[in-house]
Design a protein around this motif. Structure first.
Motif, PDB file in Angstrom:
ATOM      1  N   ARG A 214      -4.225  47.553  88.562  1.00  0.00           N
ATOM      2  CA  ARG A 214      -4.522  46.121  88.625  1.00  0.00           C
ATOM      3  C   ARG A 214      -3.680  45.575  89.763  1.00  0.00           C
ATOM      4  O   ARG A 214      -2.456  45.755  89.790  1.00  0.00           O
ATOM      5  N   TYR A 215      -4.330  44.881  90.709  1.00  0.00           N
ATOM      6  CA  TYR A 215      -3.672  44.455  91.935  1.00  0.00           C
ATOM      7  C   TYR A 215      -3.893  42.973  92.143  1.00  0.00           C
ATOM      8  O   TYR A 215      -5.037  42.506  92.213  1.00  0.00           O
ATOM      9  N   ALA A 216      -2.790  42.203  92.195  1.00  0.00           N
ATOM     10  CA  ALA A 216      -2.913  40.763  92.412  1.00  0.00           C
ATOM     11  C   ALA A 216      -1.605  40.193  92.932  1.00  0.00           C
ATOM     12  O   ALA A 216      -0.549  40.401  92.318  1.00  0.00           O
ATOM     13  N   ARG A 217      -1.682  39.509  94.066  1.00  0.00           N
ATOM     14  CA  ARG A 217      -0.541  38.765  94.617  1.00  0.00           C
ATOM     15  C   ARG A 217       0.754  39.583  94.664  1.00  0.00           C
ATOM     16  O   ARG A 217       1.805  39.145  94.223  1.00  0.00           O
ATOM     17  N   GLY A 218       0.640  40.777  95.210  1.00  0.00           N
ATOM     18  CA  GLY A 218       1.828  41.595  95.391  1.00  0.00           C
ATOM     19  C   GLY A 218       2.277  42.350  94.163  1.00  0.00           C
ATOM     20  O   GLY A 218       3.271  43.080  94.227  1.00  0.00           O
ATOM     21  N   HIS A 219       1.589  42.203  93.055  1.00  0.00           N
ATOM     22  CA  HIS A 219       1.920  42.942  91.837  1.00  0.00           C
ATOM     23  C   HIS A 219       0.914  44.064  91.641  1.00  0.00           C
ATOM     24  O   HIS A 219      -0.294  43.827  91.620  1.00  0.00           O
ATOM     25  N   ILE A 220       1.411  45.281  91.485  1.00  0.00           N
ATOM     26  CA  ILE A 220       0.555  46.428  91.227  1.00  0.00           C
ATOM     27  C   ILE A 220       0.931  47.010  89.879  1.00  0.00           C
ATOM     28  O   ILE A 220       2.077  47.431  89.670  1.00  0.00           O
TER      29      ILE A 220
END
Length: 253
Positions: A214-220
């Motif tokens: 899950r990838y969103a706004r620099g968070h993986i």
């Protein structure tokens, strides 16, 4: 600017379980006599995202032992471009040029995942390397494993697809952290892999569509590690096998 906590007394008597020096696996492998000599000189430090530990071509003053941070070794080109050649986390040490005799390297060491670590002065490291056979052998085996990672990274970047490279990078990073999440800016990932940010986004979205991350706004967040291992190229397995072979004591910790 983040201030480093660099009191040896703090490192020795106030380290919590999260900040225990022996969370770094190389430090945990030190024989008791060497450990007792090292402890008073280990300095607990904060390693914030993006902090430069060693600059390209500059003399290194300390080695760094991450406990819950990850450091990228980047090769810098004259035009300012960069590409990652290796990652170091709780399995290793940043600053091998100090005990290998070079004093400096053309690579830059940058924190890619924030956390804590310990550092030791260059003169103390060189003295221990020359004084203690167990320290010398441990550090040389680690250096050989690190060279394998650097060599395989070069091959991977030349011959494998971007999403395979991203899988390798994620797996190597996870091996050096306790958990399944990475906090990373898109720009930092693109610098690590030496590609455009649009390419990173495309590769990450492919892995997300496959249900692997899950990838969103620099968070993986890694959702399916076995799936990542099946999707990556052989480079990850080559590097892991060599670390396991050369540093078996680390695997058992």
């Amino acid at each position: 600017m983040t201030t480093e906590s660099s009191s040896p007394a703090f490192a020795q008597s106030h380290a919590t379980e999260r900040d225990n020096p022996r969370q770094n696996q190389l430090l945990a492998c030190l024989p008791e006599a060497e450990w007792e000599r090292w402890v008073p000189h280990l300095e607990l430090i904060d390693l914030p995202l993006g902090k430069v530990l060693h600059e390209s071509g500059a003399p290194a003053t300390h080695v760094y032992f991450p406990t819950n941070a990850i450091v990228s070794l980047l090769y810098m080109l004259e035009n300012g471009s960069s590409a990652e050649i290796a990652v170091v986390g709780n399995e290793g040490v940043v600053g091998i040029s100090i005990f290998m005799g070079g004093g400096s390297t053309p690579s830059r060491a940058v924190v890619q995942s924030a956390g804590m670590g310990y550092r030791l002065r260059a003169d103390a490291v060189k003295a221990e390397f020359e004084r203690s056979s167990p320290v010398m052998h441990l550090m040389l085996r680690y250096t050989q494993a690190l060279i394998t990672q650097m060599s395989q990274t070069a091959v991977c970047n030349r011959h494998h697809s971007l999403d395979q490279q991203l899988c390798r990078w994620l797996l190597l990073s996870l091996d050096r952290l306790n958990g399944t999440e990475l906090v990373m800016t898109q720009e930092l990932i693109s610098n690590m892999l030496g590609v455009r940010r649009e390419g990173v986004t495309e590769a990450a979205l492919k892995l997300q569509a496959a249900g692997l991350i899950r990838y969103a706004r620099g968070h993986i967040s890694v959702l399916n590690r076995p799936g990542l291992e099946r999707r990556t190229c052989e480079c990850y397995r080559v590097v892991k096998k060599e670390y396991d072979r050369l540093l078996p004591d680390l695997v058992a910790i």
